[in-house]
Enzyme design. Structure first.
Site, PDB file in Angstrom:
ATOM      1  N   HIS A 238      60.303  -1.520  46.283  1.00 38.19           N
ATOM      2  CA  HIS A 238      58.897  -1.835  46.768  1.00 38.19           C
ATOM      3  C   HIS A 238      58.886  -0.901  48.745  1.00 38.19           C
ATOM      4  O   HIS A 238      59.561  -1.222  48.671  1.00 38.19           O
ATOM      5  CB  HIS A 238      58.885  -3.058  46.984  1.00 38.19           C
ATOM      6  CG  HIS A 238      59.584  -3.857  47.625  1.00 38.19           C
ATOM      7  ND1 HIS A 238      59.985  -4.124  48.849  1.00 38.19           N
ATOM      8  CD2 HIS A 238      61.217  -4.580  46.907  1.00 38.19           C
ATOM      9  CE1 HIS A 238      61.229  -4.822  48.921  1.00 38.19           C
ATOM     10  NE2 HIS A 238      62.046  -5.305  47.801  1.00 38.19           N
ATOM     11  N   ASP A 366      71.506 -12.190  30.006  1.00 43.31           N
ATOM     12  CA  ASP A 366      72.015 -12.023  30.446  1.00 43.31           C
ATOM     13  C   ASP A 366      72.631 -13.361  30.998  1.00 43.31           C
ATOM     14  O   ASP A 366      72.184 -13.617  31.908  1.00 43.31           O
ATOM     15  CB  ASP A 366      72.795 -10.620  31.115  1.00 43.31           C
ATOM     16  CG  ASP A 366      74.176 -10.642  30.617  1.00 43.31           C
ATOM     17  OD1 ASP A 366      75.303 -11.066  31.184  1.00 43.31           O
ATOM     18  OD2 ASP A 366      74.604  -9.134  30.486  1.00 43.31           O
ATOM     19  N   SER A 381      66.450  -5.567  44.525  1.00 38.10           N
ATOM     20  CA  SER A 381      65.129  -5.047  44.791  1.00 38.10           C
ATOM     21  C   SER A 381      66.316  -3.312  44.630  1.00 38.10           C
ATOM     22  O   SER A 381      66.736  -3.352  45.174  1.00 38.10           O
ATOM     23  CB  SER A 381      64.138  -5.486  45.458  1.00 38.10           C
ATOM     24  OG  SER A 381      64.202  -6.309  45.293  1.00 38.10           O
TER      25      SER A 381
END
Length: 431
Positions: A238, A366, A381
């Site tokens: 991003h 998980d 990210s």
């Protein structure tokens, strides 16, 4: 009269059929058949819906699939344009164009990286502050109508590239001589000229302009991939925005360096997203440069070696139409510099035909990752998403009210485009 009734009856039947047609299952299935599919050389599973036992599928290479099922394995030995046709008694019913690309492989990342950006075209105004004068408190910068988010590109016709150039001697000289500073600012696509009058601060006993400025931005993120031949890489998934102005940082240049995760603040507490905390030194040997800051991440070229992991081998990619809902893994660091794989579930995927963000939604399943982070946290990210041995995208955003879920954000195809990696071999076609 009888003819009129027949016409009206036929018209009514056609009208009812027209409204009922979209609700019929066979028609809905027909509309769901894509007009075009992208894939790579070799044997790949292409998902095509069935139109019934009487419908056959015929490929250009004379592969025929009787009674089409949902998953049709076609083998494309060469790149180029192909087509598959639905036929009923040898009559074409629907054609699907298939673009076959040469096989491409990238090395998945997962490494934690430190990011250092230098702003483009001047220094960034990130705030105003008051100057205590004999006439009262005021901000000379605000009075000059310089706004947060503006970039100061020149003062008195001298280009400004670093904070040090807006130095006390320059401000002091203008203040003592009671002269205005001729300031050129950039605001979006506009260039604006204004006059800024330094004021003497009676508390600090010096001339000031009442502006907070910055020429760099720093933070941490995760490497997504690099292409082994060109060394071009992509990370973050991003755009980087300034923490104060919330506007995208227009970069002049930048670097990435190794980063070591030291602590994790778990997410999910009071609706506040968690975060990775890491140490890095912007002055240490750089891993690569940063040439682009886009909605799909940051991009550049590696000139150093990234930390090795067991996944550090070239891996094929999946295009948006090849991604499916179900199990997958993400590669990321939660301690030190060790890249590990964690289980996630792809809960939604959009088969985007043109570059766009937020093409995937995933959920952390998980237990160990949930225990360590509470879900997706800031700094994660860019973590690559792997499904069926292929890189499919990158983690980007988190749902604040549910940190176990997040946008996988961006399909890998769009990040490769931004990195300047020609997966379609357009350059080769042009030549």
């Amino acid at each position: 009269m009888k003819t009129d009734w027949i016409r009206k009856g036929i018209g009514l039947i056609l009208l009812v059929s027209l409204f009922a047609l979209p609700w019929l299952t066979p028609f809905q299935i027909y509309l769901s058949i894509p007009n075009q599919i992208k894939t790579f050389e070799g044997l790949h599973d292409i998902s095509l819906p069935t139109l019934g036992n009487s419908i056959e599928l015929q490929a250009e290479n004379e592969q025929t699939v009787q009674h089409a099922t949902d998953i049709i394995p076609f083998s494309f030995a060469e790149s180029g344009e192909q087509e598959v046709v639905y036929t009923f008694s040898d009559i074409p019913v629907k054609k699907v164009d298939i673009s076959v690309y040469e096989d491409i492989r990238i090395v998945p990342g997962g490494q934690s990286i430190g990011i250092n950006l230098h702003t483009q075209g001047g220094v960034l105004v990130v705030g105003h502050h008051l100057v205590s004068t004999e006439e009262g408190d005021l901000s000379p910068g605000e009075k000059a109508e310089i706004k947060v988010g503006d970039s100061i590109v020149s003062i008195n016709n001298q280009p400004i590239k670093e904070m040090e150039q807006v130095a006390p001697p320059l401000v002091k000289e203008a203040g003592e001589n009671k002269k205005d500073l001729d300031v050129e600012i950039k605001r979006g696509n506009k260039t604006i000229q204004t006059s800024l009058t330094p004021q003497y601060d009676t508390d600090d006993q010096e001339f000031q302009i009442g502006l907070y400025i910055r020429d760099t931005a720093a933070g941490i993120g995760t490497m997504t991939f690099y292409e082994p031949n060109s060394k071009k890489y992509g990370a973050l998934g991003h755009i980087i925005s300034d923490m104060d102005t919330r506007k995208p940082v227009e970069i002049n240049d930048g670097t990435i360096v190794k980063s070591k995760v030291t602590e994790i603040q778990k997410g999910g507490e009071n609706g506040v997203p968690g975060e990775k905390r890491a140490n890095f030194d912007v002055n240490e040997s750089e891993l690569g440069n940063i040439t682009k800051n886009t909605p799909f991440g940051i991009f550049g070229t590696l000139n150093g070696k990234v930390e090795k992991s067991k996944w550090n081998e070239p891996m094929p990619i999946a295009l948006p139409n090849q991604v499916k809902e179900g199990p997958a893994k993400i590669l990321t660091v939660i301690d030190g510099e060790k890249v590990e794989a964690f289980d996630v579930e792809i809960v939604n995927t959009v088969a985007q035909e043109s570059p766009a963000t937020k093409g995937l939604i995933l959920k952390i399943v998980d237990d160990r990752l949930l225990e360590a982070t509470g879900g997706i946290v800031q700094g994660m990210s860019g973590s690559p998403i792997i499904q069926d041995g292929k890189v499919i995208g990158a983690v980007t955003h988190v749902f604040v009210n549910d940190p176990t879920s997040g946008y996988g954000g961006v399909h890998i195809e769009w990040m490769l485009n931004e990195a300047g990696i020609d997966i379609y071999k357009e350059d080769k076609k042009a030549s």
